[in-house]
Scaffold this motif. Structure first.
Motif, PDB file in Angstrom:
ATOM      1  N   GLY A 136       0.711  -1.164   0.124  1.00 18.22           N
ATOM      2  CA  GLY A 136      -0.086  -0.046   0.147  1.00 18.22           C
ATOM      3  C   GLY A 136       0.769   1.215   0.020  1.00 18.22           C
ATOM      4  N   TYR A 137       1.803   1.216   0.780  1.00 16.83           N
ATOM      5  CA  TYR A 137       2.734   2.533   0.799  1.00 16.83           C
ATOM      6  C   TYR A 137       3.714   2.527  -0.359  1.00 16.83           C
ATOM      7  CZ  TYR A 137       1.203   2.729   5.510  1.00 16.83           C
ATOM      8  OH  TYR A 137       0.354   2.878   6.875  1.00 16.83           O
ATOM      9  N   ARG A 138       4.081   1.313  -0.822  1.00 14.21           N
ATOM     10  CA  ARG A 138       4.858   1.544  -2.150  1.00 14.21           C
ATOM     11  C   ARG A 138       4.044   1.924  -3.333  1.00 14.21           C
ATOM     12  NH1 ARG A 138       7.519  -3.937  -0.074  1.00 14.21           N
ATOM     13  NH2 ARG A 138       9.306  -3.047   1.154  1.00 14.21           N
ATOM     14  N   LYS A 139       2.669   1.811  -3.197  1.00 17.93           N
ATOM     15  CA  LYS A 139       1.651   2.310  -4.518  1.00 17.93           C
ATOM     16  C   LYS A 139       1.513   3.822  -3.992  1.00 17.93           C
ATOM     17  CE  LYS A 139      -2.604   1.339  -3.733  1.00 17.93           C
ATOM     18  NZ  LYS A 139      -4.052   0.864  -3.788  1.00 17.93           N
ATOM     19  N   GLY A 173       8.556  -6.090   4.554  1.00 16.20           N
ATOM     20  CA  GLY A 173       9.427  -4.810   4.687  1.00 16.20           C
ATOM     21  C   GLY A 173       8.413  -3.583   4.948  1.00 16.20           C
ATOM     22  N   GLN A 174       7.382  -3.777   6.221  1.00 14.22           N
ATOM     23  CA  GLN A 174       6.817  -2.849   6.348  1.00 14.22           C
ATOM     24  C   GLN A 174       7.576  -1.605   6.953  1.00 14.22           C
ATOM     25  OE1 GLN A 174       3.818  -1.726   5.930  1.00 14.22           O
ATOM     26  NE2 GLN A 174       2.419  -2.547   7.616  1.00 14.22           N
ATOM     27  N   ALA A 175       8.215  -1.560   7.913  1.00 12.97           N
ATOM     28  CA  ALA A 175       9.060  -0.438   8.420  1.00 12.97           C
ATOM     29  C   ALA A 175       9.840   0.259   7.034  1.00 12.97           C
ATOM     30  CB  ALA A 175      10.222  -0.861   9.430  1.00 12.97           C
ATOM     31  N   GLU A 176      10.410  -0.441   6.365  1.00  6.86           N
ATOM     32  CA  GLU A 176      11.241   0.247   5.169  1.00  6.86           C
ATOM     33  C   GLU A 176      10.129   0.815   4.301  1.00  6.86           C
ATOM     34  OE1 GLU A 176      12.757   0.215   1.173  1.00  6.86           O
ATOM     35  OE2 GLU A 176      11.115  -0.900   1.850  1.00  6.86           O
ATOM     36  N   ALA A 177       8.951   0.112   3.923  1.00 12.50           N
ATOM     37  CA  ALA A 177       8.002   0.751   3.225  1.00 12.50           C
ATOM     38  C   ALA A 177       7.484   2.051   3.800  1.00 12.50           C
ATOM     39  CB  ALA A 177       6.840  -0.070   2.850  1.00 12.50           C
ATOM     40  N   ILE A 178       7.178   2.384   4.660  1.00 12.12           N
ATOM     41  CA  ILE A 178       6.544   3.376   5.547  1.00 12.12           C
ATOM     42  C   ILE A 178       7.694   4.718   5.580  1.00 12.12           C
ATOM     43  CG2 ILE A 178       6.249   4.211   7.902  1.00 12.12           C
ATOM     44  CD1 ILE A 178       4.838   1.662   8.494  1.00 12.12           C
ATOM     45  N   ARG A 180      10.152   4.870   3.617  1.00 22.24           N
ATOM     46  CA  ARG A 180      10.493   5.387   2.106  1.00 22.24           C
ATOM     47  C   ARG A 180       9.150   6.056   1.608  1.00 22.24           C
ATOM     48  NH1 ARG A 180      15.560   4.862   0.314  1.00 22.24           N
ATOM     49  NH2 ARG A 180      16.341   2.630   0.617  1.00 22.24           N
ATOM     50  N   SER A 181       8.054   5.914   2.069  1.00 20.11           N
ATOM     51  CA  SER A 181       6.985   6.607   1.735  1.00 20.11           C
ATOM     52  C   SER A 181       6.942   8.022   2.555  1.00 20.11           C
ATOM     53  CB  SER A 181       5.494   5.880   2.100  1.00 20.11           C
ATOM     54  OG  SER A 181       4.416   6.662   1.682  1.00 20.11           O
ATOM     55  N   THR A 182       7.642   8.385   3.688  1.00 21.50           N
ATOM     56  CA  THR A 182       7.573   9.333   4.230  1.00 21.50           C
ATOM     57  C   THR A 182       8.710  10.029   3.743  1.00 21.50           C
ATOM     58  OG1 THR A 182       7.350   8.499   6.569  1.00 21.50           O
ATOM     59  CG2 THR A 182       8.227  10.470   6.862  1.00 21.50           C
ATOM     60  N   ALA A 207       3.174   8.395   7.027  1.00 26.80           N
ATOM     61  CA  ALA A 207       3.732   7.995   5.846  1.00 26.80           C
ATOM     62  C   ALA A 207       2.924   8.649   4.496  1.00 26.80           C
ATOM     63  CB  ALA A 207       3.497   6.439   5.502  1.00 26.80           C
ATOM     64  N   ILE A 208       1.923   9.028   4.680  1.00 29.99           N
ATOM     65  CA  ILE A 208       1.378   9.902   3.541  1.00 29.99           C
ATOM     66  C   ILE A 208       0.799  11.298   4.028  1.00 29.99           C
ATOM     67  CG2 ILE A 208       0.484   7.535   2.370  1.00 29.99           C
ATOM     68  CD1 ILE A 208      -2.398   8.354   3.394  1.00 29.99           C
ATOM     69  N   ALA A 209       1.480  11.588   5.243  1.00 30.89           N
ATOM     70  CA  ALA A 209       0.903  12.826   5.540  1.00 30.89           C
ATOM     71  C   ALA A 209       2.002  13.864   5.860  1.00 30.89           C
ATOM     72  CB  ALA A 209       0.251  12.913   6.965  1.00 30.89           C
ATOM     73  N   ALA A 210       3.394  13.532   5.487  1.00 31.62           N
ATOM     74  CA  ALA A 210       4.472  14.541   5.622  1.00 31.62           C
ATOM     75  C   ALA A 210       4.493  15.509   4.337  1.00 31.62           C
ATOM     76  CB  ALA A 210       5.671  13.782   5.681  1.00 31.62           C
ATOM     77  N   ALA A 211       3.468  16.455   4.657  1.00 30.37           N
ATOM     78  CA  ALA A 211       3.286  17.253   3.534  1.00 30.37           C
ATOM     79  C   ALA A 211       3.551  18.642   3.715  1.00 30.37           C
ATOM     80  CB  ALA A 211       1.328  17.303   3.435  1.00 30.37           C
TER      81      ALA A 211
END
Length: 316
Positions: A136-139, A173-178, A180-182, A207-211
C-alpha cells in the motif's frame, strides 16, 4: 440510520421520542402535536451543541472512529470529480487499504491518495480496516512519483488506526516501506496537502501525511499510538485510554496549538457523520485554498518549506 455513541445517549432518547411522536401524528390527523415535536427537536439540537462543544479527547477519538463517518470513497464522490483509480505497487500486489488515482478538485487536476476503512463488514475486510501493508505504501510512493513527473499537486486523506502489524507485513518490509513513503512525501517537487479526516495513527498515517500543509477535521485525532495502546504500555491496562488520550494531546485543537498541524476544518454540528456532504464541501474548500497558496512556490522552495516545517515541530 443514526448510530449514537455512549455519551450521546440523552440525545438518542430525545430523538427517539421525537420519532415516536411523528409516527403518532402520521397515524392520526386529528391530533396536532407539532408544537411538542418542535420543542423536543430544539432541545435535542441544543443538547447536541452543548455536548459537542465540550468533548473530551477520548470522546473525540470515539467520534473520529464513528462507523458512519465519511471515508475516502465518500470524499471522492462528494468533493472530487473525474477520479481515475490506479492500483498496484509493481512489486508485490494491490493493497485496498490505500486507494489513489488522478482526480479533479474544482477543475484542478490532482493526485489523490488516502486510506479507506470500508463502511460495512464485507468492505471493511476488503480494505483491511484501513490498515495498509507494505504494498500500500509502495503504491503511494509510485503515485506520488507519477504526480511529480506530471507536475500534479498531491492530496492525501488520512484515516487509519495504524499500519497493519501482521507478520506477513513485517516479512515484506513494513518499516522500510513506511520510511520510504515518508521520504517520498518530503522530497516531492510539487505541492502536497494532507488532511486527517478520522484517525491519524502512528507511522501508518505519517507515511502519507508529511506534507507542506497538514489539515485536520475538527473531531479527528492524530497520535503516535492509539490511546488504548499507550494505556496498555503505561498502566498495563487498556482501561486508562481516556487518560492516555488527554495526556497525548491527540485532538486537532491541541495539535494546532503545538504547530503539528496547520489548520482545522470545521465539522457540522454533531460531527461529520451527521452531514457528510457539508463536511466534504468544507474540506474541499480548505484544501483548494492551501493548494492555491503553495502553487506560488517552485520545486526547491516546496521541498525546503516542507523540511523546515517538520524540523520546527517541538523546537523551543
Amino acid at each position: 440510520m443514526k448510530s449514537y455513541l455512549d455519551f450521546e445517549k440523552p440525545i438518542a432518547e430525545l430523538d427517539t421520542r421525537v420519532a415516536e411522536l411523528r409516527a403518532t401524528q402520521d397515524g392520526s390527523s386529528d391530533i396536532d402535536i407539532e408544537a411538542e415535536i418542535a420543542k423536543l427537536a430544539a432541545k435535542s439540537e441544543a443538547m447536541l451543541a452543548s455536548t459537542y462543544g465540550k468533548l473530551t479527547p477520548w470522546q473525540k477519538t470515539q467520534v473520529a472512529r464513528h462507523p458512519l463517518r465519511p471515508h475516502f470513497v465518500d470524499y471522492v464522490e462528494m468533493a472530487f470529480t473525474d477520479f481515475v483509480p490506479l492500483g498496484g505497487d509493481r512489486l508485490y500486489g494491490e493493497d485496498c487499504a490505500i486507494l489513489g488515482g488522478f482526480a479533479r478538485l474544482n477543475g484542478q487536476r490532482v493526485m489523490l491518495i488516502g486510506h479507506e476503512k470500508g463502511n460495512d463488514t464485507a468492505s471493511r475486510v476488503k480494505h483491511n480496516f484501513g490498515m495498509a501493508k507494505p504494498e500500500g505504501y509502495r503504491k503511494a510512493i509510485r503515485l506520488m512519483e507519477m504526480a511529480s513527473k506530471f507536475g500534479l499537486p498531491v492530496v492525501t486523506l488520512v484515516d487509519t488506526a495504524g499500519a497493519f502489524p501482521g507478520i506477513e507485513a513485517e516479512e515484506r518490509g513494513q518499516a522500510e516501506a513506511i520510511a520510504r513513503s515518508t521520504e517520498a512525501c518530503l522530497a516531492l517537487g510539487v505541492p502536497m496537502v494532507a488532511a486527517i479526516v478520522g484517525e491519524g495513527g502512528s507511522g501508518g498515517a505519517v507515511a502519507i501525511a508529511a506534507a507542506n500543509k497538514v489539515l485536520m477535521l475538527e473531531h479527528s485525532v492524530y497520535s503516535v499510538i492509539s490511546p488504548e495502546g499507550a494505556s496498555s504500555i503505561l498502566w498495563r491496562t487498556p482501561e486508562k485510554a481516556a487518560d492516555a488520550a488527554t495526556a497525548m494531546k491527540v485532538t486537532a485543537q491541541d495539535l494546532l496549538e503545538l504547530k503539528v498541524i496547520d489548520g482545522i476544518v470545521e465539522e457540522p454540528l454533531g460531527g461529520a457523520h451527521r452531514n457528510p456532504a457539508k463536511t466534504a464541501k468544507a474540506l474541499a474548500t480548505a484544501i483548494e485554498k492551501e493548494l492555491a497558496k503553495l502553487a506560488k512556490l517552485g520545486a526547491e522552495a516546496l521541498v525546503r518549506q516542507r523540511e523546515e516545517r517538520f524540523l520546527a515541530i517541538g523546537s523551543l
